[in-house]
Design an enzyme around this catalytic site. Structure first.
Site, PDB file in Angstrom:
ATOM      1  N   GLY A  14       0.536  -1.398   0.368  1.00 33.30           N
ATOM      2  CA  GLY A  14      -0.055  -0.303  -0.180  1.00 33.30           C
ATOM      3  C   GLY A  14       0.751   1.272   0.442  1.00 33.30           C
ATOM      4  O   GLY A  14       0.525   2.456   0.283  1.00 33.30           O
ATOM      5  N   ALA A  39       8.908   8.733 -11.403  1.00 35.84           N
ATOM      6  CA  ALA A  39       8.730   7.734 -11.145  1.00 35.84           C
ATOM      7  C   ALA A  39      10.090   7.220 -11.875  1.00 35.84           C
ATOM      8  O   ALA A  39      10.277   7.850 -13.246  1.00 35.84           O
ATOM      9  CB  ALA A  39       8.027   7.120 -13.149  1.00 35.84           C
ATOM     10  N   HIS A  55      -0.004   1.393 -13.900  1.00 35.46           N
ATOM     11  CA  HIS A  55      -0.208   1.943 -12.507  1.00 35.46           C
ATOM     12  C   HIS A  55      -0.589   3.939 -13.570  1.00 35.46           C
ATOM     13  O   HIS A  55      -0.703   4.485 -12.395  1.00 35.46           O
ATOM     14  CB  HIS A  55       1.558   2.159 -12.713  1.00 35.46           C
ATOM     15  CG  HIS A  55       1.741   1.054 -11.366  1.00 35.46           C
ATOM     16  ND1 HIS A  55       1.682   0.974  -9.972  1.00 35.46           N
ATOM     17  CD2 HIS A  55       1.917  -0.435 -11.416  1.00 35.46           C
ATOM     18  CE1 HIS A  55       2.358   0.222  -9.276  1.00 35.46           C
ATOM     19  NE2 HIS A  55       2.415  -0.769 -10.783  1.00 35.46           N
ATOM     20  N   ARG A  62      -6.963   8.259  -9.557  1.00 36.29           N
ATOM     21  CA  ARG A  62      -6.738   8.007  -7.896  1.00 36.29           C
ATOM     22  C   ARG A  62      -6.561   9.896  -7.674  1.00 36.29           C
ATOM     23  O   ARG A  62      -6.415  10.336  -7.092  1.00 36.29           O
ATOM     24  CB  ARG A  62      -5.657   7.348  -7.751  1.00 36.29           C
ATOM     25  CG  ARG A  62      -6.332   5.542  -7.331  1.00 36.29           C
ATOM     26  CD  ARG A  62      -5.778   5.116  -6.816  1.00 36.29           C
ATOM     27  NE  ARG A  62      -4.017   4.597  -7.033  1.00 36.29           N
ATOM     28  CZ  ARG A  62      -4.282   3.400  -7.636  1.00 36.29           C
ATOM     29  NH1 ARG A  62      -5.288   2.573  -7.628  1.00 36.29           N
ATOM     30  NH2 ARG A  62      -3.440   3.191  -7.763  1.00 36.29           N
TER      31      ARG A  62
END
Length: 193
Positions: A14, A39, A55, A62
């Site tokens: 998480g 990233a 992702h 999100r």
């Protein structure tokens, strides 16, 4: 929000979701706020390519409005160039950053030499200085892989050791550290967001 936060945990614990939640909260807390995901992953095979695409898609859903910057190695430069009081940097992840320095795929597949231990130490020192000097908030994401059995191979043991040292140094330089386990945050250090 603490200026520097370190979120670490095992695979699928998480960590990234926690960082995304904090980025979404940051964006919602001020009209001038920006968020940039740095990233460090590289698409070196088909599975990793699919993982990166997934992702990116999930993150766009999100955390709408968060930009992405891909940088596999030069994190000190990214922090120096992009850190700003109104801009949150989320660096995901330090484990892949270390991999890109100590075990670069391009060196394995070419005549290029593997980076020296001195090159890595110099890069780490620049990164920690950039972290200390950053003008804006930073969330760092990394793996905790030293909780299992001791690996059989010398190279893997060396990597686990190097990651453990990296995690210790990053935690020492951050105001806050959180361990993720089964999607739940456990405060290790400082104020938690």
């Amino acid at each position: 929000m603490p200026r520097t936060q370190f979120i670490l945990g095992g695979q699928k614990s998480g960590k990234s979701r926690r960082a995304e939640l904090l980025a979404r909260q940051w964006l919602q807390s001020g009209v001038q706020h920006q968020a940039v995901l740095v990233a460090t992953g590289q698409a070196w095979d088909a599975e990793m390519t699919e993982r990166i695409v997934r992702h990116q898609r999930d993150r766009a859903e999100r955390v709408p409005g968060m930009q992405t910057l891909e940088e596999p190695r030069e994190l000190a430069q990214v922090i120096a160039q992009h850190s700003h009081p109104e801009r949150l940097l989320v660096i995901d992840c330090l484990t892949l950053w270390l991999t890109n320095w100590l075990m670069p795929v391009e060196a394995e597949n070419s005549e290029e030499k593997m980076p020296s231990a001195q090159a890595w130490q110099a890069q780490l020192a620049m990164f920690l200085k950039a972290l200390d000097d950053a003008a804006g908030p930073i969330i760092l994401v990394g793996n905790e892989i030293g909780l299992g059995v001791i690996p059989m191979g010398r190279e893997v043991r060396a990597f686990v050791d190097a990651l453990g040292v990296l995690n210790q140094q990053v935690a020492a330089h951050c105001e806050s550290a959180t361990l993720m386990c089964a999607g739940l945050p456990l405060a290790l250090k400082g104020p938690q967001a």
